[in-house]
Design a protein around this motif. Structure first.
Motif, mmCIF file in Angstrom:
data_model
loop_
_atom_site.group_PDB
_atom_site.id
_atom_site.type_symbol
_atom_site.label_atom_id
_atom_site.label_comp_id
_atom_site.label_asym_id
_atom_site.label_seq_id
_atom_site.Cartn_x
_atom_site.Cartn_y
_atom_site.Cartn_z
ATOM 1 N N ASP A 30 55.151 35.700 74.237
ATOM 2 C CA ASP A 30 53.725 35.470 74.003
ATOM 3 C C ASP A 30 52.868 36.350 74.901
ATOM 4 O OD1 ASP A 30 54.205 33.600 72.010
ATOM 5 O OD2 ASP A 30 53.911 31.866 73.323
ATOM 6 N N ARG A 31 53.232 36.447 76.195
ATOM 7 C CA ARG A 31 52.471 37.289 77.133
ATOM 8 C C ARG A 31 52.547 38.751 76.723
ATOM 9 N NH1 ARG A 31 54.797 33.773 81.053
ATOM 10 N NH2 ARG A 31 56.370 35.342 81.469
ATOM 11 N N LEU A 32 53.734 39.190 76.311
ATOM 12 C CA LEU A 32 53.902 40.575 75.882
ATOM 13 C C LEU A 32 53.035 40.865 74.664
ATOM 14 C CD1 LEU A 32 55.288 43.342 76.018
ATOM 15 C CD2 LEU A 32 57.121 42.367 74.600
ATOM 16 N N LEU A 33 53.085 39.979 73.692
ATOM 17 C CA LEU A 33 52.283 40.192 72.470
ATOM 18 C C LEU A 33 50.788 40.163 72.781
ATOM 19 C CD1 LEU A 33 54.374 38.107 69.920
ATOM 20 C CD2 LEU A 33 54.261 40.594 70.150
ATOM 21 N N ASP A 34 50.364 39.316 73.710
ATOM 22 C CA ASP A 34 48.955 39.274 74.121
ATOM 23 C C ASP A 34 48.532 40.599 74.746
ATOM 24 O OD1 ASP A 34 48.602 36.689 73.203
ATOM 25 O OD2 ASP A 34 48.815 35.770 75.196
ATOM 26 N N GLN A 35 49.421 41.198 75.546
ATOM 27 C CA GLN A 35 49.101 42.465 76.200
ATOM 28 C C GLN A 35 49.022 43.601 75.185
ATOM 29 O OE1 GLN A 35 51.940 43.168 79.315
ATOM 30 N NE2 GLN A 35 51.060 41.608 80.654
ATOM 31 N N THR A 42 65.697 30.228 79.554
ATOM 32 C CA THR A 42 65.604 29.134 78.599
ATOM 33 C C THR A 42 64.782 29.609 77.406
ATOM 34 O OG1 THR A 42 63.570 28.243 79.553
ATOM 35 C CG2 THR A 42 65.661 27.408 80.456
ATOM 36 N N PRO A 43 64.940 28.970 76.267
ATOM 37 C CA PRO A 43 64.119 29.351 75.111
ATOM 38 C C PRO A 43 62.616 29.268 75.409
ATOM 39 C CG PRO A 43 65.904 27.928 74.409
ATOM 40 C CD PRO A 43 65.925 27.953 75.919
ATOM 41 N N GLU A 44 62.215 28.292 76.211
ATOM 42 C CA GLU A 44 60.797 28.147 76.553
ATOM 43 C C GLU A 44 60.299 29.329 77.378
ATOM 44 O OE1 GLU A 44 63.123 25.745 77.154
ATOM 45 O OE2 GLU A 44 62.568 24.306 75.596
ATOM 46 N N LYS A 45 61.104 29.773 78.340
ATOM 47 C CA LYS A 45 60.716 30.925 79.159
ATOM 48 C C LYS A 45 60.660 32.190 78.317
ATOM 49 C CE LYS A 45 62.387 29.357 83.643
ATOM 50 N NZ LYS A 45 63.379 29.592 84.697
ATOM 51 N N MET A 46 61.617 32.341 77.419
ATOM 52 C CA MET A 46 61.624 33.523 76.554
ATOM 53 C C MET A 46 60.411 33.520 75.634
ATOM 54 S SD MET A 46 64.114 35.194 77.704
ATOM 55 C CE MET A 46 64.485 36.470 76.538
ATOM 56 N N ASP A 47 60.057 32.364 75.067
ATOM 57 C CA ASP A 47 58.867 32.254 74.216
ATOM 58 C C ASP A 47 57.605 32.602 74.991
ATOM 59 O OD1 ASP A 47 60.329 31.514 71.995
ATOM 60 O OD2 ASP A 47 59.932 29.361 72.218
#
Length: 63
Positions: free
Chosen positions: A56-61, A47-52
């Protein structure tokens, strides 16, 4: 490949390494796996929410 680790040729992803940490006691919830497989097959898992959230987690890492 060993039975304790599975690596995707496309991405070199260790699929089982994190799963045992999440489950805590190493048990695989067959009902949950079947439900997720069904969602993937019918196209309702991503879903778009899961992808977002994943992005976000990837960018945080990476930060």
């Amino acid at each position: 490949m060993s039975s304790t680790s599975s690596t995707s040729a496309a991405g070199g992803v260790n699929r089982l390494g994190g799963a045992s940490q999440v489950a805590g006691n190493g048990e695989i919830r067959i009902d949950r796996v079947a439900d997720i497989r069904r969602q993937i097959a019918d196209g309702s898992y991503d879903t778009p929410e899961k992808m977002d959230a994943a992005l976000d987690r990837l960018l945080d890492q990476l930060a």
